[in-house]
Design an enzyme around this catalytic site. Sequence first.
Site, PDB file in Angstrom:
ATOM      1  N   HIS A 130       0.839  -1.206   0.000  1.00  0.00           N
ATOM      2  CA  HIS A 130       0.000   0.000   0.000  1.00  0.00           C
ATOM      3  C   HIS A 130       0.872   1.254   0.000  1.00  0.00           C
ATOM      4  CE1 HIS A 130      -3.312   2.693   1.464  1.00  0.00           C
ATOM      5  NE2 HIS A 130      -2.290   3.283   2.063  1.00  0.00           N
ATOM      6  N   GLU A 131       1.910   1.262   0.838  1.00  0.00           N
ATOM      7  CA  GLU A 131       2.781   2.436   0.904  1.00  0.00           C
ATOM      8  C   GLU A 131       3.553   2.621  -0.392  1.00  0.00           C
ATOM      9  OE1 GLU A 131       2.319   4.529   3.121  1.00  0.00           O
ATOM     10  OE2 GLU A 131       1.072   3.253   4.380  1.00  0.00           O
ATOM     11  N   HIS A 134       1.436   4.402  -2.874  1.00  0.00           N
ATOM     12  CA  HIS A 134       1.470   5.859  -2.721  1.00  0.00           C
ATOM     13  C   HIS A 134       2.674   6.451  -3.453  1.00  0.00           C
ATOM     14  CE1 HIS A 134      -1.908   6.763  -0.195  1.00  0.00           C
ATOM     15  NE2 HIS A 134      -1.514   5.988   0.803  1.00  0.00           N
ATOM     16  N   GLU A 205      -6.472   7.106  -0.583  1.00  0.00           N
ATOM     17  CA  GLU A 205      -6.303   5.851   0.157  1.00  0.00           C
ATOM     18  C   GLU A 205      -6.950   4.684  -0.579  1.00  0.00           C
ATOM     19  OE1 GLU A 205      -4.413   5.188   2.820  1.00  0.00           O
ATOM     20  OE2 GLU A 205      -3.767   7.272   2.617  1.00  0.00           O
TER      21      GLU A 205
END
Length: 317
Positions: A130-131, A134, A205
């Site tokens: 997930h990071e 980003h 998100e």
Amino acid sequence: MNYAKTALLLAALTAIFVALGAAIGGQAGLIIAFFIALVMNVVSLWKSDSIVLRMFNAQEVSEATAPELYRIVRDLAQNAGLPMPRVYIMNNPQPNAFATGRSPSHAAVCASTGLLEALDRDEIAGVLAHELAHIKNRDTLTMAVAATIGGAVSMVAQWMQFGMLFGGGRSGDRGGLGVFGTLAAIILAPMAAGMVQMAISRSREYQADRLGAMICGKPLWLASALRKIDVAARRIPNEEAEAIPAAAHMFIINPLNGHGVDNLFSTHPNVENRIAALEALAREMGATGTGPSGHSGGSGQVWIGGQNYTKPPNPWG
């Protein structure tokens, strides 16, 4: 469209800061605040990673000091087609993580000690993917700049409040706004800055959840991690984040013990909504407990980049 929206949101934060300058010092205050905002944008552009990492006392680790964590990030980065980011650990009991940096080639990912202790390797991989999403989406620069300017807006509003308490508030001292105008600025400016930051966070998100699930190949890894860390974040305080609430939107889960429905004042989307979206994606991908390449990711193992990792002694450093 995302880049246009980001530019508008950052322009709004800058405008709020400049308006506060006008409230404090009239035309001269407006000009000074405008140049300060420009400097903050430039500094955030080039130094956002080091600023944020310093905020949370994060320590860089290597393959020698945190072998498993480092290897998981490396293989996920390869899956995502990204350069290897720097890897950091912050000594914090709340399970959480964030990414920062002005570009994929100047990026860093950071996990808390609480996250590494609370999750299994599949779930850690889901969070780190997930990071990295980003980073791939270039969200990290936007979010770091928003944190910097939003924090400055809150700081100036607090300064105005103290000025009123100690005899300020004359219309001549506040660019003609007077006591009521100053009160409005004190109340509304941090709220407006926070709303802009929330808009940045919520829209991105969901995108990072989806892309991160594709990077690691298993949407349910992240769904399981979100369940665990949402519960833990509500009961374990994050003192550093409480001291810098303008940076709360950078974390994968709201570090301020927020409660969750998707509304105007939520720093993050409702976790249950995020989990539902990930479960729907898992059904789309046919994910029924098997990882990439048909391998089953059992407890204590992570299947990433064609390698099966088991826990060595002291894997996280």
